[in-house]
Structure formats: structure tokens, C-alpha cells
Enzyme design. Structure first.
Site: not given
Ligand code: C5P
Length: 327
Positions: A10, A136
Site C-alpha cells: 500500500k 496497518d
Molecule cells: O499498530 P502498530 O503495531 O503498527 O503500531 C506500532 C507502534 O506505532 C505503536 O506501538 C505506536 O507506538 C505507534 N503508533 C501510533 N499511532 C498509530 C499507529 C501506531 O502511535 N496510529
């Protein structure tokens, strides 16, 4: 039986970062768009138990930290399934590239697992499990042009953009998403108050909403500026206009100062003829949108000559995404 699935990438067509929430995530508003670049995932379910990850790429974790491992662990529980699950990952997409590689791999694994087991989870259950593994992931259960809200995990299909020629540059830099979010917080305080963050999210929301209603009106023959909606051009142009006039990815503001070479790549893609270029997600991939497929191919060849890793590809509508996912 082995099931093979294409795990597409994406890009983000604009991304606004909102407030830091109590759960440590940030509010997001983004448009995801699936593209034709992909990894290949093969899933086999045999006798025994456990989850095994195979990949020739040393950058791919083979343990329970892998998103594919985590989704299988959750899905086998939810499906009440037994057996040893072997996942083979043929990697083409960059790791930590902002193209959703690992997230797409996990969703592809889930879809392959369901086929291999001849069992299916209900749609909302699949979305829930995907969101638990990462923000994601759910977009890959929708495909095409997708609105992402919440922490990016709440996804809604948008009317598809037309297929766009695209060049994706994958610099040899891995950008850590959590670190970039932390850097964003550090860089925003104190001048950007929470109210400002909401205002910027609302502004983006209004532009999107106007686009959606313009499209609706165009369908009913009452296009913007009184232009009738013959053909498909009119309804699609507002979002393309938005893209052309500089829909922004907030991550650029923290990533480019840290990696000035990525800003330079963006400029090179623009000079190569892109009508719009941007960082994808938190990077490090940079993409450019081009008027024609041949313009994209020429630009990619030119960038490759300069030593830049560039691939010509195209965006995938929802229909294309789902028709090409299973081999
Ligand atoms: O959801 P994902 O595992 O991809 O997120 C990884 C990290 O990125 C989270 O632990 C957080 O620190 C940060 N994050 C965030 N806000 C989001 C998505 C991710 O702060 N909307």
C-alpha cells in the site's frame, strides 16, 4: 495442500497525525491505496502442531514476533483449527518501508490459512483479529482506495481512484514507525496544541467529505460546476486534484529532517515527471504518481541509472486487488 497468495503493498495518499491517545496510539486520518508490488506467501497445514516461518530473506523474523506468526496464532484459535502451519515468505517488498509489507503478509497469510483449512471467519472477526496484530493490517482486508481512521485500523472502502501509474523508490533505510511517532510528539510540543491537531484532522475530513459528496452528485448527473457526469472523469478529479495540490503526509515533517536524502529522492521523483510525490506511511519508501504508464517506466529507468532503487508499478482498484490476490 499449499495455498499461494499475493501480498500487495500500500501507499498513503495523505496522512494526518492527530492527538496522542491514552492507549499510546495516535489518532490518524489517511487514505490507503493498494499497489501492484507484492510479496508471495505460501501456507501449508499439515499434521502436528506449531507455526513455522520460512524465508530466504534474513531480515524476516522467523519467531513469534513475525506478524504472520501472530495472526495464525490468533486465527487458529478463533477457527478452532489444529495442525502444523508452515508459512513461506518470498520477500520483494522492503522491510520497514512504509509500504505495509509485514502487515500485508499477515493478512495474506490469514486468507491463505482460511483456504487451506476450508474454513472462514466472519468479516468483522477477521477485521478484529487483523487490528489486534497491527494498525496497518485491516486495510488489506478491503483493498483499493481505503479510508483509515482511529489509529488507522478502522477502514472503510472509498470509491476507487482510477488505476494510476506509479513509481515506488525503496531507499536502503529502515524507518521505525514507533520512533517516528515519538519524534512527532517531541517536535510538535508545545506549539501544536491538541486543539490544533483536531482542527487539522477536521480540515482533512471536510475535504474528503466534499469529495465524496461531489462524486455522489456527479453520479446523479449533477456534477460540480454544473458539468454533467458523462464518462468517469468528473467524479474522480476532486481527489486527484487534492493529490496534485499537495495532500500531505505529516510523517514527512519528522522523517525528512532526519533523513535529508529521502527529501532529495522525493525531489528527484518530482523532477522525473511525477504529478505528485510523497513519503509512504512513515517511510522510507517514496512514491510518485505519473500521468501515463510509459512516463512512469521512463522515470523508473532514469532513476535506476542514477543508482536509485525504483520500480514502475500501478495502483490497484478493489476489484483488481481481489481478482489478483489468489494465484
Ligand atoms: O499498530 P502498530 O503495531 O503498527 O503500531 C506500532 C507502534 O506505532 C505503536 O506501538 C505506536 O507506538 C505507534 N503508533 C501510533 N499511532 C498509530 C499507529 C501506531 O502511535 N496510529
Amino acid at each position: 495442500m499449499s495455498v499461494t497468495v499475493r501480498s500487495f503493498a500500500k501507499i498513503n495518499l495523505g496522512l494526518r497525525i492527530g492527538n496522542l491517545r491514552a492507549d499510546g496510539f495516535h489518532e490518524l486520518l489517511t487514505i490507503y491505496q493498494t499497489v501492484a508490488l507484492h510479496d508471495v506467501i505460501r501456507v501449508q497445514v499439515g499434521r502436528g502442531s506449531g507455526i513455522e516461518i520460512r524465508s530466504e530473506d534474513p531480515r524476516v523474523p522467523k519467531d513469534e514476533s513475525n506478524t504472520c506468526y501472530r495472526i495464525v496464532d490468533k486465527a487458529t484459535g478463533a477457527l478452532n483449527a489444529r495442525g502444523r502451519v508452515v508459512i513461506e515468505i518470498e520477500k520483494c517488498l522492503p522491510v520497514q518501508g512504509g509500504l505495509g509489507g509485514a502487515s500485508g503478509n499477515a493478512v495474506a497469510t490469514l486468507l491463505a490459512l482460511e483456504r487451506a483449512l476450508k474454513k472462514e471467519l466472519p468479516g468483522p472477526e477477521k477485521l478484529r483479529i487483523a487490528a489486534e496484530v497491527g494498525s496497518d493490517l485491516p486495510l488489506f482486508l478491503v483493498g483499493g482506495t481505503v479510508l483509515g481512521v482511529g489509529r488507522g485500523e478502522q477502514v472503510y472502502p472509498l470509491p476507487d481512484l482510477p488505476t494510476l501509474a506509479c513509481v515506488v523508490v525503496t531507499p536502503d533505510v529502515g524507518v521505525s514507525t514507533p520512533k517516528v511517532f515519538a519524534d512527532w510528539d517531541a517536535s510538535q510540543a508545545p506549539e501544536l496544541t491538541p486543539a490544533d491537531a483536531s482542527d487539522r484532522m477536521n480540515e482533512f475530513g471536510r475535504v474528503l467529505s466534499a469529495w465524496l459528496s461531489a462524486q455522489q452528485k456527479a453520479k446523479s448527473g449533477k456534477g460540480l460546476s454544473g458539468v454533467s457526469a458523462r464518462g468517469r472523469g468528473r467524479a474522480e478529479t476532486p481527489l486527484l486534484d487534492l493529490v496534485r495540490t499537495g495532500i500531505e503526509n505529516d510523517f514527512e515533517r519528522v522523517v525528512f529532517p532526519q533523513y535529508p536524502e529521502l527529501l532529495e529522492v522525493k525531489r528527484v521523483v518530482e523532477r522525473a515527471g511525477a504529478f505528485y510525490a510523497s513519503l509512504s506511511g512513515s517511510g522510507s519508501a517514496i512514491y510518485g504518481l505519473f500521468a501515463t504508464r510509459s512516463a512512469a517506466q521512463k522515470a523508473a529507468a532514469r532513476l535506476q541509472k542514477m543508482g536509485v532503487k525504483a520500480l514502475a508499478t500501478s495502483t490497484l482498484t478493489r476489484r483488481q486487488y481481489w481478482s489478483r490476490i489468489f494465484e
